[in-house]
Design a protein around this motif. Structure first.
Motif, mmCIF file in Angstrom:
data_model
loop_
_atom_site.group_PDB
_atom_site.id
_atom_site.type_symbol
_atom_site.label_atom_id
_atom_site.label_comp_id
_atom_site.label_asym_id
_atom_site.label_seq_id
_atom_site.Cartn_x
_atom_site.Cartn_y
_atom_site.Cartn_z
ATOM 1 N N UNK A 89 0.826 -1.212 0.000
ATOM 2 C CA UNK A 89 0.000 0.000 0.000
ATOM 3 C C UNK A 89 0.857 1.258 0.000
ATOM 4 N N UNK A 90 2.092 1.186 0.511
ATOM 5 C CA UNK A 90 3.017 2.319 0.383
ATOM 6 C C UNK A 90 3.203 2.666 -1.095
ATOM 7 N N UNK A 91 3.384 1.664 -1.922
ATOM 8 C CA UNK A 91 3.600 1.894 -3.344
ATOM 9 C C UNK A 91 2.378 2.534 -3.992
ATOM 10 N N UNK A 92 1.197 2.007 -3.715
ATOM 11 C CA UNK A 92 -0.021 2.577 -4.291
ATOM 12 C C UNK A 92 -0.220 4.032 -3.862
ATOM 13 N N UNK A 93 -0.095 4.273 -2.570
ATOM 14 C CA UNK A 93 -0.337 5.620 -2.048
ATOM 15 C C UNK A 93 0.714 6.608 -2.512
ATOM 16 N N UNK A 94 1.958 6.144 -2.636
ATOM 17 C CA UNK A 94 3.020 7.027 -3.094
ATOM 18 C C UNK A 94 2.905 7.374 -4.564
ATOM 19 N N UNK A 95 2.708 6.351 -5.411
ATOM 20 C CA UNK A 95 2.617 6.601 -6.846
ATOM 21 C C UNK A 95 1.390 7.436 -7.210
ATOM 22 N N UNK A 96 0.328 7.323 -6.435
ATOM 23 C CA UNK A 96 -0.902 8.064 -6.745
ATOM 24 C C UNK A 96 -0.715 9.573 -6.664
ATOM 25 N N UNK A 97 0.347 10.041 -6.033
ATOM 26 C CA UNK A 97 0.554 11.486 -5.898
ATOM 27 C C UNK A 97 1.277 12.094 -7.096
ATOM 28 N N UNK A 98 1.862 11.271 -7.959
ATOM 29 C CA UNK A 98 2.827 11.804 -8.921
ATOM 30 C C UNK A 98 2.242 12.532 -10.124
ATOM 31 N N UNK A 99 1.009 12.292 -10.495
ATOM 32 C CA UNK A 99 0.432 13.065 -11.601
ATOM 33 C C UNK A 99 0.435 14.550 -11.238
ATOM 34 N N UNK A 100 0.003 14.870 -10.029
ATOM 35 C CA UNK A 100 -0.008 16.272 -9.590
ATOM 36 C C UNK A 100 1.396 16.752 -9.239
ATOM 37 N N UNK A 101 2.189 15.921 -8.569
ATOM 38 C CA UNK A 101 3.558 16.321 -8.215
ATOM 39 C C UNK A 101 4.336 16.766 -9.448
ATOM 40 N N UNK A 102 4.303 15.937 -10.481
ATOM 41 C CA UNK A 102 5.094 16.219 -11.664
ATOM 42 C C UNK A 102 4.518 17.365 -12.490
ATOM 43 N N UNK A 103 3.217 17.572 -12.387
ATOM 44 C CA UNK A 103 2.591 18.674 -13.134
ATOM 45 C C UNK A 103 2.907 20.033 -12.504
ATOM 46 N N UNK A 104 2.736 20.135 -11.191
ATOM 47 C CA UNK A 104 2.894 21.427 -10.524
ATOM 48 C C UNK A 104 4.342 21.713 -10.118
ATOM 49 N N UNK A 105 5.096 20.673 -9.790
ATOM 50 C CA UNK A 105 6.495 20.826 -9.380
ATOM 51 C C UNK A 105 6.649 21.977 -8.383
ATOM 52 N N UNK A 106 5.839 21.938 -7.366
ATOM 53 C CA UNK A 106 5.833 23.013 -6.379
ATOM 54 C C UNK A 106 7.115 23.023 -5.553
ATOM 55 N N UNK A 107 7.600 24.217 -5.265
ATOM 56 C CA UNK A 107 8.810 24.378 -4.455
ATOM 57 C C UNK A 107 8.512 24.061 -2.997
#
Length: 302
Positions: free
Chosen positions: A151-169
């Motif tokens: 579940x660590x893998x599922x929960x972690x990977x699920x964040x990356x669409x937004x992480x990679x799009x916004x690339x917030x500082x």
């Protein structure tokens, strides 16, 4: 989330897609596999079926097991609004909480935050042991241990669409400061702040564990909230990142409910916990020290 062997992971967009493709098409990928071996002495309740010693789950990279969802992850870019813009009222609130959280650096809460930052197993398996009331380890509770890893893998990977799009500082970069985990800072600088992956993982675990031990719901959810808020104390995330991480965790948890392998592992983990309780097994962590650290509030946290 960081990317050293046996720890958490940071995925650029291409790497995340390759990882998910590997998990979804195992017959076509050269993925490493690891067996979930249950020791002969593993305690089981009378009448409970023992998990097979030959069950195997692929590793999508060294030390990281494939999740349950494969490509069927929540789309964080669709689920979340854009992060607050600099200069907005919402960003000023993020700044206020960030500055308040830094008052806890050097305290017991900071020590716990640094521990929560480490996503590598076996270390992180014990993060919820006090809230659960039993030890969590590959030897004593192998199905629960595997449940947390997947579940660590599922929960972690699920964040990356937004992480990679916004690339917030991240706040430590914005303020030109450090974090509670200096060795992770180089990777974090290139890993988007929004949403918080640690929070998504911690809140997903809290929700999953309420299914494993419903009578510990309040303690588990409180610990899950604190696990995410540790990222504020660490200076690694803004509060809006943490709140967004809980949203993605909730979406991930909802998706998991229709996965039969997940449900089977939850049931097996529940039997392990009941057996550990029956045997009088207690957490090896200093639960009194953890409780004292968690009692230290962060001003302005919602």
């Amino acid at each position: 989330m960081t990317s050293s062997t046996g720890r958490g992971f940071t995925h650029p967009r291409a790497d995340a897609n390759a990882v998910l493709a590997c998990a979804a098409t195992l017959a076509l990928c050269a993925c490493t596999t690891t067996s979930a071996v249950v020791p002969a002495a593993s305690p089981m309740l009378p009448g409970a079926a023992s998990p097979s010693v030959t069950e195997a789950v692929p590793e999508i990279r060294p030390g990281v097991l494939a999740g349950y969802l494969g490509r069927d992850l929540p789309d964080s870019l669709k689920l979340l609004p854009a992060p607050p813009k600099e200069g907005s009222a919402a960003f000023r609130n993020d700044q206020a909480v960030s500055r308040a959280s830094q008052k806890l650096r050097g305290t017991a809460r900071d020590v716990l935050a640094a521990s929560d930052a480490e996503l590598g197993f076996p270390h992180v398996a014990g993060a919820f042991s006090c809230a659960l009331g039993v030890p969590v380890s590959q030897d004593q509770s192998p199905r629960l241990y595997r449940l947390l890893r997947r579940t660590l893998t599922d929960a972690g990977l699920a964040t990356y669409a937004a992480k990679d799009h916004y690339r917030r500082t991240r706040p430590f970069v914005f303020y030109k400061e450090g974090t509670c985990a200096p060795k992770d800072e180089a990777a974090l600088r290139n890993d988007g702040s929004f949403p918080s992956g640690h929070t998504s993982i911690g809140w997903t675990w809290a929700l999953v564990l309420t299914q494993v031990a419903p009578d510990r719901t309040d303690a588990l959810l409180a610990r899950g909230r604190a696990f995410g808020e540790s990222r504020l104390v660490c200076n690694a995330h803004w509060q809006s990142d943490v709140l967004a991480g809980r949203t993605i965790a909730s979406a991930t948890f909802a998706r998991l409910q229709s996965d039969t392998a997940f449900q089977a592992d939850v049931a097996a983990a529940a039997r392990e916990v009941q057996s550990l309780r029956a045997g009088g097994d207690a957490p090896s962590s200093d639960c009194a020290a953890e409780a004292a650290a968690l009692a230290m509030p962060i001003e302005g946290v919602q």
